[in-house]
Design a protein around this motif. Structure first.
Motif, PDB file in Angstrom:
ATOM      1  N   ASN A  34       0.882  -1.560  -0.181  1.00 20.45           N
ATOM      2  CA  ASN A  34      -0.122  -0.029  -0.016  1.00 20.45           C
ATOM      3  C   ASN A  34       1.116   0.809   0.105  1.00 20.45           C
ATOM      4  O   ASN A  34       0.221   2.346  -0.410  1.00 20.45           O
ATOM      5  CB  ASN A  34      -1.058   0.518   1.230  1.00 20.45           C
ATOM      6  N   ASP A  35       1.375   1.210   1.066  1.00 18.38           N
ATOM      7  CA  ASP A  35       3.096   2.251   0.972  1.00 18.38           C
ATOM      8  C   ASP A  35       3.518   2.393  -0.474  1.00 18.38           C
ATOM      9  O   ASP A  35       3.280   3.755  -1.077  1.00 18.38           O
ATOM     10  CB  ASP A  35       3.872   2.422   1.740  1.00 18.38           C
ATOM     11  N   VAL A  36       3.713   1.529  -1.095  1.00 22.60           N
ATOM     12  CA  VAL A  36       4.597   1.824  -2.700  1.00 22.60           C
ATOM     13  C   VAL A  36       3.514   1.899  -3.429  1.00 22.60           C
ATOM     14  O   VAL A  36       4.327   3.439  -4.695  1.00 22.60           O
ATOM     15  CB  VAL A  36       5.970   0.014  -2.564  1.00 22.60           C
ATOM     16  N   PHE A  37       2.184   0.975  -3.971  1.00 17.21           N
ATOM     17  CA  PHE A  37       1.891   1.552  -4.782  1.00 17.21           C
ATOM     18  C   PHE A  37       0.647   1.847  -4.766  1.00 17.21           C
ATOM     19  O   PHE A  37      -0.320   2.426  -5.561  1.00 17.21           O
ATOM     20  CB  PHE A  37       1.309   0.079  -5.616  1.00 17.21           C
ATOM     21  N   GLY A  38       0.246   2.784  -3.581  1.00 21.97           N
ATOM     22  CA  GLY A  38      -0.629   3.177  -3.288  1.00 21.97           C
ATOM     23  C   GLY A  38      -2.567   3.014  -3.054  1.00 21.97           C
ATOM     24  O   GLY A  38      -3.230   3.100  -3.055  1.00 21.97           O
ATOM     25  N   THR A  39      -2.316   1.382  -2.943  1.00 23.18           N
ATOM     26  CA  THR A  39      -3.543   0.697  -3.155  1.00 23.18           C
ATOM     27  C   THR A  39      -3.701  -0.335  -2.459  1.00 23.18           C
ATOM     28  O   THR A  39      -2.148  -1.009  -2.057  1.00 23.18           O
ATOM     29  CB  THR A  39      -3.464   0.649  -4.529  1.00 23.18           C
ATOM     30  N   THR A  40      -4.248  -1.408  -2.295  1.00 24.00           N
ATOM     31  CA  THR A  40      -3.897  -3.157  -1.764  1.00 24.00           C
ATOM     32  C   THR A  40      -3.860  -3.751  -3.140  1.00 24.00           C
ATOM     33  O   THR A  40      -4.633  -3.675  -4.225  1.00 24.00           O
ATOM     34  CB  THR A  40      -5.517  -3.245  -1.130  1.00 24.00           C
ATOM     35  N   ASP A  41      -3.806  -4.599  -2.612  1.00 22.33           N
ATOM     36  CA  ASP A  41      -3.229  -5.970  -3.410  1.00 22.33           C
ATOM     37  C   ASP A  41      -3.990  -7.649  -2.768  1.00 22.33           C
ATOM     38  O   ASP A  41      -4.066  -7.891  -1.821  1.00 22.33           O
ATOM     39  CB  ASP A  41      -1.963  -6.345  -4.121  1.00 22.33           C
ATOM     40  N   ASN A  42      -4.947  -8.048  -3.172  1.00 16.99           N
ATOM     41  CA  ASN A  42      -6.109  -8.608  -2.193  1.00 16.99           C
ATOM     42  C   ASN A  42      -5.399 -10.135  -2.300  1.00 16.99           C
ATOM     43  O   ASN A  42      -6.110 -11.425  -1.887  1.00 16.99           O
ATOM     44  CB  ASN A  42      -7.519  -9.136  -3.558  1.00 16.99           C
ATOM     45  N   THR A  43      -4.685 -10.492  -3.902  1.00 20.38           N
ATOM     46  CA  THR A  43      -4.544 -12.105  -4.379  1.00 20.38           C
ATOM     47  C   THR A  43      -3.185 -11.661  -2.619  1.00 20.38           C
ATOM     48  O   THR A  43      -2.942 -13.283  -2.704  1.00 20.38           O
ATOM     49  CB  THR A  43      -3.449 -11.552  -5.178  1.00 20.38           C
ATOM     50  N   ILE A  44      -2.826 -10.862  -2.217  1.00 19.82           N
ATOM     51  CA  ILE A  44      -1.805 -11.403  -0.694  1.00 19.82           C
ATOM     52  C   ILE A  44      -2.359 -12.018  -0.184  1.00 19.82           C
ATOM     53  O   ILE A  44      -1.951 -12.989   0.636  1.00 19.82           O
ATOM     54  CB  ILE A  44      -0.740 -10.047  -0.661  1.00 19.82           C
ATOM     55  N   ALA A  45      -3.245 -11.657   0.463  1.00 17.81           N
ATOM     56  CA  ALA A  45      -4.229 -12.668   1.461  1.00 17.81           C
ATOM     57  C   ALA A  45      -4.752 -13.767   1.126  1.00 17.81           C
ATOM     58  O   ALA A  45      -5.195 -14.327   1.785  1.00 17.81           O
ATOM     59  CB  ALA A  45      -5.290 -10.780   2.225  1.00 17.81           C
ATOM     60  N   LEU A  46      -4.991 -13.508  -0.071  1.00 15.33           N
ATOM     61  CA  LEU A  46      -5.501 -15.166  -0.825  1.00 15.33           C
ATOM     62  C   LEU A  46      -4.375 -15.913  -0.368  1.00 15.33           C
ATOM     63  O   LEU A  46      -4.799 -17.118  -0.752  1.00 15.33           O
ATOM     64  CB  LEU A  46      -6.055 -14.797  -2.440  1.00 15.33           C
ATOM     65  N   GLY A  47      -3.467 -15.898  -1.527  1.00 11.02           N
ATOM     66  CA  GLY A  47      -2.381 -16.732  -0.443  1.00 11.02           C
ATOM     67  C   GLY A  47      -1.654 -16.979   0.431  1.00 11.02           C
ATOM     68  O   GLY A  47      -1.682 -17.984   0.571  1.00 11.02           O
ATOM     69  N   TYR A  48      -1.949 -16.077   1.023  1.00  7.13           N
ATOM     70  CA  TYR A  48      -1.699 -16.551   2.850  1.00  7.13           C
ATOM     71  C   TYR A  48      -3.400 -17.745   3.314  1.00  7.13           C
ATOM     72  O   TYR A  48      -2.790 -18.323   3.693  1.00  7.13           O
ATOM     73  CB  TYR A  48      -2.142 -15.255   3.761  1.00  7.13           C
ATOM     74  N   ALA A  49      -4.581 -16.682   3.107  1.00  5.64           N
ATOM     75  CA  ALA A  49      -5.083 -18.128   3.443  1.00  5.64           C
ATOM     76  C   ALA A  49      -5.581 -19.332   2.638  1.00  5.64           C
ATOM     77  O   ALA A  49      -5.729 -20.442   3.553  1.00  5.64           O
ATOM     78  CB  ALA A  49      -6.263 -17.406   2.778  1.00  5.64           C
ATOM     79  N   VAL A  50      -4.395 -19.637   1.492  1.00  8.21           N
ATOM     80  CA  VAL A  50      -4.882 -20.905   0.415  1.00  8.21           C
ATOM     81  C   VAL A  50      -3.526 -21.546   1.741  1.00  8.21           C
ATOM     82  O   VAL A  50      -3.367 -22.602   1.225  1.00  8.21           O
ATOM     83  CB  VAL A  50      -4.224 -20.839  -0.428  1.00  8.21           C
TER      84      VAL A  50
END
Length: 217
Positions: free
Chosen positions: A150-166
């Motif tokens: 979020n600090d680098v790109f100014g947005t969120t990426d839901n695939t981070i949490a998706l990879g974590y959950a998998v």
């Protein structure tokens, strides 16, 4: 009946969010006590309950989810600090440096494996970082990765949490299966280990022991 519909289905309702979190936590803790072949997942089942509820479409407002995630992560790290803080510096006298070096080695090995898999499989690095956090069951790592993105790109990426959950469930089950295999391969006996611990405690009988006294008169 509007209040009931709002309680069960309205993602912007505070009551719905509190009810949803309470249900997921309670169900996860209860189901986590169930033992399969003598092994239970404990509080890890809360994650499974959350994944199941999300699969059926239950969600909450994005801003509220962000606040709860950050606040929960703060509490998690704070409690870990309180638990290990009193013995953290004293542990350096008893092999603490060696253990910290091993921990750093494990982290670097995981990072190297993640980078290699990224180039081999072509999976985006953001997703691979989430998979790394889930594989090593590192929830603070997930929070740090999301914040850094979020600090680098100014947005969120839901695939981070998706990879974590998998990866998280496999990380937990993998550790349990590894310990079971190690136990049978090296023929570890819990009874013998308990006896060894008792003998070790008996050797320290001459040391000073803290006691608590209550003066009533």
């Amino acid at each position: 009946m509007d209040w009931l519909q709002s309680l069960l289905w309205d993602p912007s309702s505070v009551a719905h969010i509190v009810f949803l979190y309470a249900f997921v936590v309670a169900a996860g803790v209860y189901l986590g006590k169930i033992k399969i072949f003598g092994v239970s997942l404990g509080v890890t089942f809360v994650l499974f309950a959350g994944i199941l509820m999300g699969h059926f479409g239950f969600t909450a407002d994005t801003h509220i989810l962000h606040f709860i995630r950050e606040f929960g992560l703060i509490l998690f790290v704070f409690c870990i600090g309180l638990q290990v803080g009193p013995s953290f510096f004293s542990s350096f006298k008893k092999g603490g440096i060696t253990l910290n070096m091993l921990a750093c080695g494990i982290v670097l090995l995981g990072v190297a494996t993640t980078i290699i898999l990224h180039f081999v499989t072509g999976v985006p690095m953001a997703t691979m970082v989430g998979i790394l956090s889930g594989a090593v069951t590192n929830t603070p790592g997930l929070g740090a990765a999301q914040q850094a993105y979020n600090d680098v790109f100014g947005t969120t990426d839901n695939t981070i949490a998706l990879g974590y959950a998998v990866a998280y469930p496999l990380g937990v089950v993998g550790i349990i299966l590894s310990l079971i295999v190690i136990r049978y391969v090296f023929r570890v006996s819990f009874e013998k280990e308990d006896e060894a611990l008792k003998k070790k405690k008996k050797k320290n009988t001459n040391e000073a022991k803290p006691i608590s006294l209550m003066v009533k008169n």
